[in-house]
Design an enzyme around this catalytic site. Structure first.
Site, PDB file in Angstrom:
ATOM      1  N   ASP A  20     -26.414 -26.260   5.566  1.00  0.00           N
ATOM      2  CA  ASP A  20     -27.017 -25.219   4.721  1.00  0.00           C
ATOM      3  C   ASP A  20     -28.218 -25.801   3.998  1.00  0.00           C
ATOM      4  OD1 ASP A  20     -27.578 -23.130   3.025  1.00  0.00           O
ATOM      5  OD2 ASP A  20     -25.934 -23.588   1.638  1.00  0.00           O
ATOM      6  N   ASP A  24     -26.980 -21.262  -0.160  1.00  0.00           N
ATOM      7  CA  ASP A  24     -26.210 -20.012  -0.233  1.00  0.00           C
ATOM      8  C   ASP A  24     -24.804 -20.174   0.349  1.00  0.00           C
ATOM      9  OD1 ASP A  24     -26.643 -20.068   2.485  1.00  0.00           O
ATOM     10  OD2 ASP A  24     -27.538 -18.079   2.620  1.00  0.00           O
ATOM     11  N   ASP A  97     -26.506 -18.465  22.994  1.00  0.00           N
ATOM     12  CA  ASP A  97     -25.268 -17.756  23.307  1.00  0.00           C
ATOM     13  C   ASP A  97     -25.645 -16.342  23.715  1.00  0.00           C
ATOM     14  OD1 ASP A  97     -22.407 -17.117  23.212  1.00  0.00           O
ATOM     15  OD2 ASP A  97     -22.280 -18.817  21.828  1.00  0.00           O
ATOM     16  N   ASP A 185     -20.849 -15.502  26.890  1.00  0.00           N
ATOM     17  CA  ASP A 185     -19.572 -15.195  26.257  1.00  0.00           C
ATOM     18  C   ASP A 185     -18.704 -14.311  27.160  1.00  0.00           C
ATOM     19  OD1 ASP A 185     -18.260 -15.357  23.515  1.00  0.00           O
ATOM     20  OD2 ASP A 185     -18.214 -13.201  23.824  1.00  0.00           O
ATOM     21  N   GLU A 236     -18.479 -18.536  30.122  1.00  0.00           N
ATOM     22  CA  GLU A 236     -17.147 -18.687  29.522  1.00  0.00           C
ATOM     23  C   GLU A 236     -16.218 -17.728  30.272  1.00  0.00           C
ATOM     24  OE1 GLU A 236     -14.848 -18.264  25.257  1.00  0.00           O
ATOM     25  OE2 GLU A 236     -16.154 -16.685  25.978  1.00  0.00           O
ATOM     26  N   HIS A 309     -15.723 -23.759  19.014  1.00  0.00           N
ATOM     27  CA  HIS A 309     -15.497 -23.037  17.758  1.00  0.00           C
ATOM     28  C   HIS A 309     -14.238 -22.168  17.798  1.00  0.00           C
ATOM     29  CE1 HIS A 309     -17.452 -20.340  20.493  1.00  0.00           C
ATOM     30  NE2 HIS A 309     -17.084 -19.316  19.749  1.00  0.00           N
ATOM     31  N   ASP A 310     -13.579 -22.094  18.949  1.00  0.00           N
ATOM     32  CA  ASP A 310     -12.349 -21.295  19.068  1.00  0.00           C
ATOM     33  C   ASP A 310     -11.097 -22.167  19.154  1.00  0.00           C
ATOM     34  OD1 ASP A 310     -13.843 -18.924  19.246  1.00  0.00           O
ATOM     35  OD2 ASP A 310     -14.000 -19.091  21.428  1.00  0.00           O
TER      36      ASP A 310
HETATM   37  C1  NOJ Z   1     -15.416 -15.840  22.926  1.00  0.00           C
HETATM   38  C2  NOJ Z   1     -16.052 -16.510  21.754  1.00  0.00           C
HETATM   39  O1  NOJ Z   1     -16.099 -17.886  21.991  1.00  0.00           O
HETATM   40  C3  NOJ Z   1     -15.233 -16.142  20.538  1.00  0.00           C
HETATM   41  O2  NOJ Z   1     -15.590 -16.874  19.393  1.00  0.00           O
HETATM   42  C4  NOJ Z   1     -15.379 -14.667  20.304  1.00  0.00           C
HETATM   43  O3  NOJ Z   1     -14.525 -14.265  19.268  1.00  0.00           O
HETATM   44  C5  NOJ Z   1     -15.037 -13.864  21.560  1.00  0.00           C
HETATM   45  N1  NOJ Z   1     -15.553 -14.429  22.770  1.00  0.00           N
HETATM   46  C6  NOJ Z   1     -15.592 -12.479  21.442  1.00  0.00           C
HETATM   47  O4  NOJ Z   1     -16.992 -12.517  21.497  1.00  0.00           O
END
Ligand code: NOJ
Length: 531
Positions: A20, A24, A97, A185, A236, A309-310
């Site tokens: 950041d 913020d 992305d 995605d 993905e 990130h998931d």
């Molecule tokens: C996969 C992404 O990596 C994830 O973070 C997202 O919530 C879902 N697709 C929906 O876009």
């Protein structure tokens, strides 16, 4: 077109949590610019930037309101242009992305073009990935629309050629600007069975994963857009089998360069899915990765990853985030980076960041986690049981701010961070890592460097050895008279093997314990190189 990306290493930035610059509490583009030299030092080639487009942030930017505008919290288009330039100046590339399975319900397409989405009088029985039904009733239209993810993420109707052309136009716009490619995605969800039949127990995936026209759509996209640029693409693809992956990534088919697969990330989930916690059986992991290594060898191409990130943090998941955090983080990196494929590093992985365990649910931000909590409570799970699942598998594990230093908030922000910083930032942070020549950071740097110097890492074939061993993941790579022998101990237990010949290429301990046999100590990893 060259396949330079086969020798490349990708670094993923989740902009909200990276750096950041304006206090913020939310990461931003200027913050990323401040850290480009750090990434250059690490040695990566490509940055994958999670979405930075205008979005109401129901799913942190994966719900796009305007593909041509930058999210206000992240900065302006001018900031973006500057970022792109600074990335290129350093000889790095930028992969954006691309989220085109769905948009935000606040996208103008959703307001204006009915036939860009799926509207029905009657919903089918599909459930949303983020809990609850996958259909939402719209009072005004008196119809339901499909949303595989949150109700603010309506699915786009790829059957409509006008929608497809609008997507291609947008892709060209970004490529013409100079971006170097796309991470796509859930791209294998874009073709749905037009009948939208009910699925078993509400599971619609047989009718939207790898659907009937998916290859046709990807080929069209390739023909219309990708083939006109020297760009990198990664799809993905949850639910893609090795056979599917061959079709998606075989260059002859002109679809995508490589894919993200998920099977290895599902091995610590039980029959009821990811929240149904199960201990990893290492033999399953070995056999799974072996299957993928063999399937794509000389046919297509895969990505190599432990984190994004998931996903929860790998050192907490398959390693030991306590006493052996450093050893196990290095071991996991070795195991992955010596395979065939393009490795991806997720921000903070290179310093061994760990999962977080916030005590109260209020600290969690992720829509998947919050929806799941309500659903599980209704199903009769106890609060403690759900919190344990969140601590183990929740996506916010990956989304706590990057730990830059031992200053307040880990040096991520001078304001109030949008999500709490992991309290272990005082010990685990990038400054600390940069000052320690034995750090995980420098180990990743060496792994990236080895890939550039030894073609066998990119090209060699793969052979699993000691297949049934419950704690040790060992394999060989061979190519034109050269060989790599990789030993990785996924446990604290000590294990003894015959000592392989060859010089040591990389090792997460100072030296071998014995010169007569290979005594693997806790979480030890060592790679031998033979010619
Ligand atoms: C996969 C992404 O990596 C994830 O973070 C997202 O919530 C879902 N697709 C929906 O876009």
């Amino acid at each position: 077109m060259s396949d330079w990306w086969k020798m490349a290493c990708v670094y993923q930035i989740y902009p909200r949590s990276f750096m950041d610059s304006d206090g913020d509490g939310i990461g931003d583009i200027q913050g990323i610019i401040q850290k480009l030299d750090y990434l250059k030092t690490l040695g990566i080639d490509i940055i994958w930037l999670s979405p930075i487009y205008d979005s109401p942030n129901d799913d942190n930017g994966y719900d796009i309101r305007n593909y041509y505008k930058i999210m206000q919290e992240f900065g302006t288009m001018e900031d973006f242009n500057y970022l792109l330039n600074e990335i290129h100046k350093r000889g790095l590339k930028l992969m954006m992305d691309l989220v085109v399975n769905h948009t935000s319900d606040e996208h103008e397409w959703f307001q204006k073009y009915e036939d860009f989405y799926y509207w029905r009088e009657k919903p089918n029985n599909w459930k949303s990935v983020f809990s609850g039904p996958a259909w939402e009733y719209d009072e005004e239209r008196r119809q339901y629309y499909l949303h595989i993810f949150s109700k603010k993420q309506p699915d786009l109707n790829w059957e409509n050629p006008k929608l497809r052309q609008s997507v291609y136009e947008m892709m060209r716009w970004w490529l013409d600007k100079g971006v170097d490619g796309f991470r796509m995605d859930v791209i294998n969800f874009i073709s749905k069975d037009p009948a939208l039949p009910d699925g078993p127990d509400g599971d619609g995936s047989p009718y939207f994963m790898n659907g009937p026209r998916i290859h046709e759509f990807l080929r069209e996209m390739n023909q219309e857009v990708l083939s006109n640029y020297d760009c990198i693409t990664v799809g993905e693809m949850p639910g893609a089998s090795p056979e599917d992956a061959k079709t998606y990534t075989n260059p002859e088919n002109r679809e995508l360069n490589m894919i993200f697969t998920f099977e290895h990330m599902d091995l610590d989930g039980g029959p009821n899915g990811k929240w149904d916690l199960k201990k990893l059986n290492l033999v399953d992991l070995k056999e799974n990765l072996e299957k993928w290594q063999h399937a794509l060898h000389q046919v297509g191409w895969n990505s190599l990853y432990w984190n994004n990130h998931d996903q929860p943090r790998i050192v907490s998941r398959f390693g030991d985030d306590g006493d052996y955090r450093v050893e196990s983080a290095k071991m996991l990196a070795t195991c992955l980076h010596m395979m065939q494929g393009t490795p991806y590093i997720y921000q903070g992985e290179e310093i061994g960041m760990t999962n977080v365990a916030f005590k109260s649910l209020e600290k969690y931000q992720d829509i998947e986690t919050l929806n799941m909590y309500k659903e599980k409570i209704a199903e009769g799970w106890s609060h403690d049981q759900i919190m344990k699942a969140i601590h183990t598998k929740g996506r916010d594990n990956a989304r706590t701010p990057m730990q830059w230093s031992n200053e307040e908030n880990g040096g991520f922000t001078t304001g109030d961070p949008w999500i709490d910083v992991n309290p272990n930032y005082e010990k685990i942070n990038a400054n600390e890592a940069l000052q320690d020549s034995n750090s995980i950071f420098y180990y990743y740097q060496s792994l990236i460097d080895l890939r550039k110097r030894y073609n066998i890492i990119t090209k060699g074939d793969f052979k699993l050895i000691h297949r049934e061993h419950p704690d040790v993941f060992a394999y060989e790579r061979s190519s034109e008279g050269e060989k790599l022998v990789v030993y990785c101990n996924f446990s604290e237990n000590v294990h003894t093997f015959a000592l392989p010949d060859g010089e040591i290429l990389i090792h997460n301990y100072d030296q071998l314990e014995s010169c007569e046999q290979l005594n693997l100590r806790p979480w030890e990893a060592v790679v031998f190189y033979q010619t």
